[in-house]
Design an enzyme around this catalytic site. Structure first.
Site, PDB file in Angstrom:
ATOM      1  CG  HIS A   1       5.647   5.662  27.596  1.00  0.00           C
ATOM      2  ND1 HIS A   1       5.698   4.372  27.104  1.00  0.00           N
ATOM      3  CD2 HIS A   1       6.788   6.201  26.877  1.00  0.00           C
ATOM      4  CE1 HIS A   1       6.613   4.265  26.181  1.00  0.00           C
ATOM      5  NE2 HIS A   1       7.374   5.142  26.366  1.00  0.00           N
TER       6      HIS A   1
ATOM      7  N   PRO B   1      12.462   7.723  15.620  1.00  0.00           N
ATOM      8  CG  PRO B   1      12.231   5.600  16.789  1.00  0.00           C
ATOM      9  CD  PRO B   1      13.412   6.702  16.104  1.00  0.00           C
TER      10      PRO B   1
ATOM     11  CG  ASP C   1       6.256   6.522  23.270  1.00  0.00           C
ATOM     12  OD1 ASP C   1       7.200   7.024  23.647  1.00  0.00           O
ATOM     13  OD2 ASP C   1       6.168   5.601  22.478  1.00  0.00           O
TER      14      ASP C   1
ATOM     15  CG  HIS D   1      10.600   9.291  25.707  1.00  0.00           C
ATOM     16  ND1 HIS D   1      11.613   8.244  26.065  1.00  0.00           N
ATOM     17  CD2 HIS D   1       9.674   8.445  25.403  1.00  0.00           C
ATOM     18  CE1 HIS D   1      11.289   6.971  25.823  1.00  0.00           C
ATOM     19  NE2 HIS D   1       9.848   7.330  25.182  1.00  0.00           N
ATOM     20  CG  LEU D   2      10.551  14.368  31.372  1.00  0.00           C
ATOM     21  CD1 LEU D   2      10.566  14.550  32.684  1.00  0.00           C
ATOM     22  CD2 LEU D   2       9.529  15.566  30.696  1.00  0.00           C
TER      23      LEU D   2
HETATM   24  O1  DOR Z   1       8.839   6.233  18.881  1.00  0.00           O
HETATM   25  C1  DOR Z   1       9.481   6.217  19.979  1.00  0.00           C
HETATM   26  N1  DOR Z   1      10.123   7.029  20.523  1.00  0.00           N
HETATM   27  N2  DOR Z   1       9.466   5.019  20.774  1.00  0.00           N
HETATM   28  C2  DOR Z   1      10.175   4.659  21.620  1.00  0.00           C
HETATM   29  O2  DOR Z   1      10.194   3.487  22.162  1.00  0.00           O
HETATM   30  C3  DOR Z   1      11.138   5.415  22.049  1.00  0.00           C
HETATM   31  C4  DOR Z   1      11.095   6.874  21.611  1.00  0.00           C
HETATM   32  C5  DOR Z   1      12.057   7.831  21.939  1.00  0.00           C
HETATM   33  O3  DOR Z   1      12.697   8.066  22.841  1.00  0.00           O
HETATM   34  O4  DOR Z   1      12.072   8.789  20.754  1.00  0.00           O
HETATM   35 ZN    ZN Z   2       8.867   2.460  23.655  1.00  0.00          ZN
END
Ligand code: DOR
Ligand code: ZN
Length: 431
Positions: free
Chosen positions: A63, A326, A308, A65-66
């Site tokens: 999980h 978030p 995450d 995010h790049l």
């Molecule tokens: O906190 C989060 N940030 N939860 C997510 O599901 C997406 C992520 C984001 O892409 O920033």
């Molecule tokens: Zn998520």
């Protein structure tokens, strides 16, 4: 036989799925060529004295995010891969909430290729479940699967439509791919900035109830029961979610789950600071939830730790809670959080960071392999005992939104080896 490209690691405590032992390991041309005791370095051979260190298969993040394409000001595939390597990762699954979305073969191919160009960690793009992550039309699963996508998710959002999700599971079953759900019933979380509970009421802020997660976990478990397709649950955060997955596994259903470093170490009390650094989806929960998620990892209900890793530029996180996005960084601190906060044998922690997520991602032919002759040399070497604190300015990530400043961490990667090449040496990325 050795040559100038070979690498010898001596005296490490080796941990893999087969157990734990002291051994010396030689690597040449991307492959482990020797595992024994008493090996000595040949002339010109690169030698790492690993006495007191732990050598394991490289970590795999389900999980990450790049942010590339679309939000390169927060992270690029190169900077995110560098952060991953520094954290001991040799593989990451890239989340699809990019711009454009990872909903077509061309975008997925782009992400994979950028990962190869950076050469710091294997990047496996996920595909989105719905076009543009809009929740209304399924993506071309067949084409994406042929292009190598094994995990599908609309992460950032859950798929709200139960019928569409049923169809997604039905197609997944035929193709042998896995649906990974961000569990959030959005009708229950509109405007929420933190966990709905005592702390939230006291602060007078709009809350994100545990139920919003648990309802979708429950729905998808029942869809798995109906369709027989596998499901993976992303970033579980509540006690009841853990109980639901435990019961589903007891019923023999093909479900897996992950938990993040922040949900096993931090609580909603941190929001008393009103700092958006602590805003994340799903939100930080109560100590009872933290305890339940840790117990889920301990007893195997939760299979993997997944970061995450969600980079955001400082300006966005400096906004008021209701406007800030978030998400928090995770790749460079995950190991240190896990060892500091999980009362589990080290082998079980490494399992949750390496071979278990490798199996969920469908990449366990290359990652999370035993440390044995003939296996691909994707490895991590770390000091399991060192105590340290994160210094944001030293992060390899392009962003700085870590919630772990001032939190004591334990255990840190010293070397990461990708396909036989050092990507991190003595804690420093090599490229
Ligand atoms: O906190 C989060 N940030 N939860 C997510 O599901 C997406 C992520 C984001 O892409 O920033
Ligand atoms: Zn998520």
């Amino acid at each position: 036989m050795t040559d100038s490209t070979s690498l010898l690691i001596t005296g490490a405590n080796v941990i893999d799925a087969t157990g734990e032992r002291l051994a010396d390991v030689r690597i040449a041309d991307g492959t482990i060529t020797d595992v024994a005791t008493g090996l000595t370095a040949a002339d010109g051979e690169h030698h790492i004295d690993a006495a007191g260190l732990t050598l394991t298969p490289g970590f795999v993040d389900l999980h990450t995010h790049l942010r590339e394409p679309g939000k390169e000001e927060a992270e690029t595939i190169e900077t995110g891969s560098r952060a991953a390597a520094k954290g001991g990762y040799t593989a990451v699954v890239a989340m699809p909430n990019t711009d454009p979305t990872q909903d077509s073969v061309s975008v997925v191919d782009f992400v994979r290729r950028q990962g190869q160009l950076a050469g710091l960690c294997d990047v496996y793009p996920s595909g989105s479940i719905t076009v543009g992550r809009q929740g209304t039309q399924l993506t071309p699963f067949g084409e994406l699967s042929e292009a190598g996508v094994k995990l599908f998710t609309d992460d950032g959002n859950g798929v709200q439509d139960a019928l569409l999700m049923r169809r997604a599971f039905e197609y997944a079953k035929g193709l042998g791919v896995t649906m990974a759900q961000h569990c959030e019933v959005e009708q229950l979380t509109g405007g929420a900035v933190m966990h709905e509970g005592d702390c939230c009421s006291h602060l007078g802020l709009p809350g994100w109830p545990s139920l919003a997660e648990e309802l979708m976990v429950h729905r998808d478990i029942e869809l798995v029961r109906l369709t027989g397709a596998p499901a993976h649950f992303l970033h579980l955060s509540t006690m009841k979610s853990v109980e639901l997955v435990r019961a589903a596994k007891a019923d023999g259903l093909p479900v897996t789950a992950e938990a993040t470093p922040h949900h096993i170490s931090l609580t909603d009390e941190l929001l008393r600071s009103y700092s958006a650094i602590y805003k994340v989806n799903p939100p930080l929960r109560t100590m009872d939830d933290v305890t339940a998620v840790r117990e889920g990892l301990r007893d195997g209900t939760i299979d993997a730790v997944a970061t995450d890793h969600a980079p955001h530029v400082p300006e966005s996180k400096e906004q008021p809670l209701d406007q800030a996005p978030p998400g928090m960084l995770g790749l460079e601190t995950a190991l240190g959080v896990c060892i500091a906060h999980l009362d589990m044998p080290l082998v079980d922690i490494v399992a949750a960071l390496s071979w278990k997520p490798a199996a969920i991602a469908g990449i366990d032919d290359v990652h999370g392999r035993p440390v044995a002759v003939g296996e691909p040399a994707n490895l991590t070497l770390f000091d399991a005992d060192v105590s340290w604190e994160v210094v944001p300015a030293e992060l390899a990530s392009k962003s700085r939104n870590t919630p772990f400043v001032g939190v004591p961490l334990r255990g840190r990667t010293t070397h990461t080896i990708l396909d036989g090449t050092l990507t991190v040496e003595n804690g420093t990325p090599t490229r």
